[in-house]
Design a protein around this motif. Structure first.
Motif, mmCIF file in Angstrom:
data_model
loop_
_atom_site.group_PDB
_atom_site.id
_atom_site.type_symbol
_atom_site.label_atom_id
_atom_site.label_comp_id
_atom_site.label_asym_id
_atom_site.label_seq_id
_atom_site.Cartn_x
_atom_site.Cartn_y
_atom_site.Cartn_z
ATOM 1 N N ARG A 41 38.629 59.356 40.966
ATOM 2 C CA ARG A 41 37.696 58.475 41.673
ATOM 3 C C ARG A 41 37.873 57.025 41.211
ATOM 4 N NH1 ARG A 41 33.901 61.823 41.553
ATOM 5 N NH2 ARG A 41 32.985 61.302 39.550
ATOM 6 N N VAL A 42 38.052 56.823 39.909
ATOM 7 C CA VAL A 42 38.277 55.481 39.365
ATOM 8 C C VAL A 42 39.601 54.928 39.873
ATOM 9 C CG1 VAL A 42 38.779 54.236 37.221
ATOM 10 C CG2 VAL A 42 36.809 55.756 37.330
ATOM 11 N N ASP A 43 40.644 55.756 39.888
ATOM 12 C CA ASP A 43 41.951 55.302 40.382
ATOM 13 C C ASP A 43 41.878 54.865 41.842
ATOM 14 O OD1 ASP A 43 43.075 55.777 37.920
ATOM 15 O OD2 ASP A 43 43.961 57.711 38.476
ATOM 16 N N ARG A 44 41.129 55.604 42.654
ATOM 17 C CA ARG A 44 40.957 55.206 44.061
ATOM 18 C C ARG A 44 40.225 53.870 44.160
ATOM 19 N NH1 ARG A 44 39.611 60.584 44.958
ATOM 20 N NH2 ARG A 44 37.432 60.010 45.168
ATOM 21 N N GLU A 47 42.534 50.848 43.580
ATOM 22 C CA GLU A 47 43.618 50.572 44.532
ATOM 23 C C GLU A 47 43.464 49.216 45.205
ATOM 24 O OE1 GLU A 47 43.612 53.867 47.215
ATOM 25 O OE2 GLU A 47 44.687 55.169 45.804
ATOM 26 N N ASN A 48 42.250 48.708 45.294
ATOM 27 C CA ASN A 48 41.998 47.433 45.972
ATOM 28 C C ASN A 48 41.844 46.276 44.989
ATOM 29 O OD1 ASN A 48 42.008 48.686 48.498
ATOM 30 N ND2 ASN A 48 39.881 49.296 48.258
ATOM 31 N N LEU A 49 42.306 46.473 43.760
ATOM 32 C CA LEU A 49 42.194 45.429 42.742
ATOM 33 C C LEU A 49 43.582 44.970 42.304
ATOM 34 C CD1 LEU A 49 39.493 47.087 40.450
ATOM 35 C CD2 LEU A 49 39.131 45.461 42.309
ATOM 36 N N ALA A 50 43.709 43.695 41.990
ATOM 37 C CA ALA A 50 44.949 43.151 41.448
ATOM 38 C C ALA A 50 44.588 42.034 40.474
ATOM 39 C CB ALA A 50 45.845 42.615 42.550
ATOM 40 N N LEU A 51 45.250 42.038 39.323
ATOM 41 C CA LEU A 51 45.022 41.006 38.315
ATOM 42 C C LEU A 51 46.185 40.031 38.329
ATOM 43 C CD1 LEU A 51 43.296 39.990 35.885
ATOM 44 C CD2 LEU A 51 44.876 41.295 34.441
ATOM 45 N N TYR A 52 45.899 38.785 38.675
ATOM 46 C CA TYR A 52 46.892 37.717 38.582
ATOM 47 C C TYR A 52 46.837 37.195 37.160
ATOM 48 C CZ TYR A 52 47.460 37.789 43.614
ATOM 49 O OH TYR A 52 47.739 38.179 44.893
ATOM 50 N N GLN A 53 48.006 37.131 36.501
ATOM 51 C CA GLN A 53 48.009 36.818 35.077
ATOM 52 C C GLN A 53 49.335 36.200 34.653
ATOM 53 O OE1 GLN A 53 49.699 39.303 32.610
ATOM 54 N NE2 GLN A 53 50.873 39.947 34.381
ATOM 55 N N PHE A 54 49.332 35.635 33.457
ATOM 56 C CA PHE A 54 50.540 35.206 32.765
ATOM 57 C C PHE A 54 50.693 36.157 31.590
ATOM 58 C CE2 PHE A 54 49.987 30.366 33.816
ATOM 59 C CZ PHE A 54 50.164 30.625 35.150
ATOM 60 N N SER A 55 51.902 36.528 31.244
ATOM 61 C CA SER A 55 52.098 37.564 30.225
ATOM 62 C C SER A 55 51.571 37.169 28.854
ATOM 63 C CB SER A 55 53.572 37.956 30.140
ATOM 64 O OG SER A 55 54.364 36.839 29.832
ATOM 65 N N ALA A 56 51.725 35.930 28.432
ATOM 66 C CA ALA A 56 51.333 35.542 27.081
ATOM 67 C C ALA A 56 50.024 34.760 27.020
ATOM 68 C CB ALA A 56 52.438 34.721 26.427
ATOM 69 N N LEU A 72 41.950 51.936 33.393
ATOM 70 C CA LEU A 72 42.068 51.545 34.795
ATOM 71 C C LEU A 72 43.529 51.330 35.176
ATOM 72 C CD1 LEU A 72 39.183 48.928 34.866
ATOM 73 C CD2 LEU A 72 39.063 51.378 35.362
ATOM 74 N N ASN A 73 43.871 51.720 36.378
ATOM 75 C CA ASN A 73 45.217 51.501 36.910
ATOM 76 C C ASN A 73 45.155 50.346 37.905
ATOM 77 O OD1 ASN A 73 46.453 53.673 35.516
ATOM 78 N ND2 ASN A 73 45.527 55.081 36.972
ATOM 79 N N ILE A 74 45.145 49.145 37.355
ATOM 80 C CA ILE A 74 45.046 47.939 38.182
ATOM 81 C C ILE A 74 46.406 47.263 38.201
ATOM 82 C CG2 ILE A 74 43.992 45.651 38.368
ATOM 83 C CD1 ILE A 74 41.475 46.802 37.124
ATOM 84 N N PRO A 99 43.203 34.273 33.871
ATOM 85 C CA PRO A 99 43.313 35.443 34.717
ATOM 86 C C PRO A 99 42.430 35.318 35.951
ATOM 87 C CG PRO A 99 41.860 35.925 32.885
ATOM 88 C CD PRO A 99 42.415 34.546 32.657
ATOM 89 N N CYS A 100 42.837 36.021 36.989
ATOM 90 C CA CYS A 100 42.059 36.064 38.229
ATOM 91 C C CYS A 100 42.151 37.475 38.794
ATOM 92 C CB CYS A 100 42.592 35.057 39.233
ATOM 93 S SG CYS A 100 41.657 35.039 40.785
ATOM 94 N N LEU A 101 41.008 38.070 39.052
ATOM 95 C CA LEU A 101 40.961 39.414 39.620
ATOM 96 C C LEU A 101 40.689 39.313 41.112
ATOM 97 C CD1 LEU A 101 40.980 42.489 38.988
ATOM 98 C CD2 LEU A 101 38.491 42.323 38.838
ATOM 99 N N LEU A 102 41.602 39.872 41.894
ATOM 100 C CA LEU A 102 41.428 39.946 43.341
ATOM 101 C C LEU A 102 40.753 41.270 43.662
ATOM 102 C CD1 LEU A 102 41.884 39.251 46.328
ATOM 103 C CD2 LEU A 102 44.209 40.158 46.080
ATOM 104 N N ILE A 103 39.614 41.179 44.329
ATOM 105 C CA ILE A 103 38.866 42.355 44.739
ATOM 106 C C ILE A 103 38.872 42.372 46.264
ATOM 107 C CG2 ILE A 103 36.662 43.563 44.619
ATOM 108 C CD1 ILE A 103 36.048 41.668 42.161
ATOM 109 N N ALA A 104 39.591 43.338 46.830
ATOM 110 C CA ALA A 104 39.639 43.485 48.290
ATOM 111 C C ALA A 104 38.788 44.696 48.653
ATOM 112 C CB ALA A 104 41.076 43.690 48.746
ATOM 113 N N ASP A 105 38.032 44.576 49.724
ATOM 114 C CA ASP A 105 37.227 45.727 50.132
ATOM 115 C C ASP A 105 37.716 46.278 51.461
ATOM 116 O OD1 ASP A 105 36.150 44.064 52.054
ATOM 117 O OD2 ASP A 105 34.221 43.846 51.069
#
Length: 134
Positions: A41-44, A47-56, A72-74, A99-105
């Motif tokens: 249920r958490v993995d589903r 699915e609509n999340l993405a983290l924009y980030q820089f590695s360091a 979480l599998n984001i 960081p920026c989290l994209l939340i799509a519904d």
């Protein structure tokens, strides 16, 4: 003088980056335990999340550690070295800031959450075991 300062900080970043990434790997907490049904249920929900980030980026590391702790599998998108992701971040969120989290519904609306503490709070509210959501 400005060019000297710029190259000094680039060199410093090159030296510190491996140490920051190793530190992240060594200090990332174990993820919470969930039943297979709850994890699915958490993995589903992720699915609509993405983290924009820089590695360091230290603030991105902070968010990635929280993602790992919550199990979480984001999807992570590197906006530092991928021009496509950088452009999507700028066009969608309005600024190239991580960081920026994209939340799509489900109805195709998007929410862009900046600031590591705000992202962590949103993730904890939504995915912390016992929170009643997800």
């Amino acid at each position: 003088m400005r060019i000297v300062i710029r190259y000094f900080f680039r060199g410093l970043r090159l030296i510190l980056t491996p140490f920051m990434l190793i530190s992240e790997k060594l200090s990332t907490p174990k993820s919470v335990e969930r039943s297979p049904e709850d994890q699915e249920r958490v993995d589903r929900a992720c699915e609509n999340l993405a983290l924009y980030q820089f590695s360091a980026c230290p603030f991105c590391i902070k968010v990635r550690k929280e993602i790992a702790r919550l199990g979480l599998n984001i999807e992570t998108r590197n906006a530092q070295h991928d021009d496509h992701h950088r452009e999507a971040l700028h066009n969608g969120g309005g600024q190239v800031k991580v960081p920026c989290l994209l939340i799509a519904d489900a109805n195709d609306s998007e929410k862009w959450v900046y600031e590591s503490d705000a992202i962590k709070a949103w993730l904890q509210e939504r995915f912390e075991p016992g929170s009643g959501t997800a």
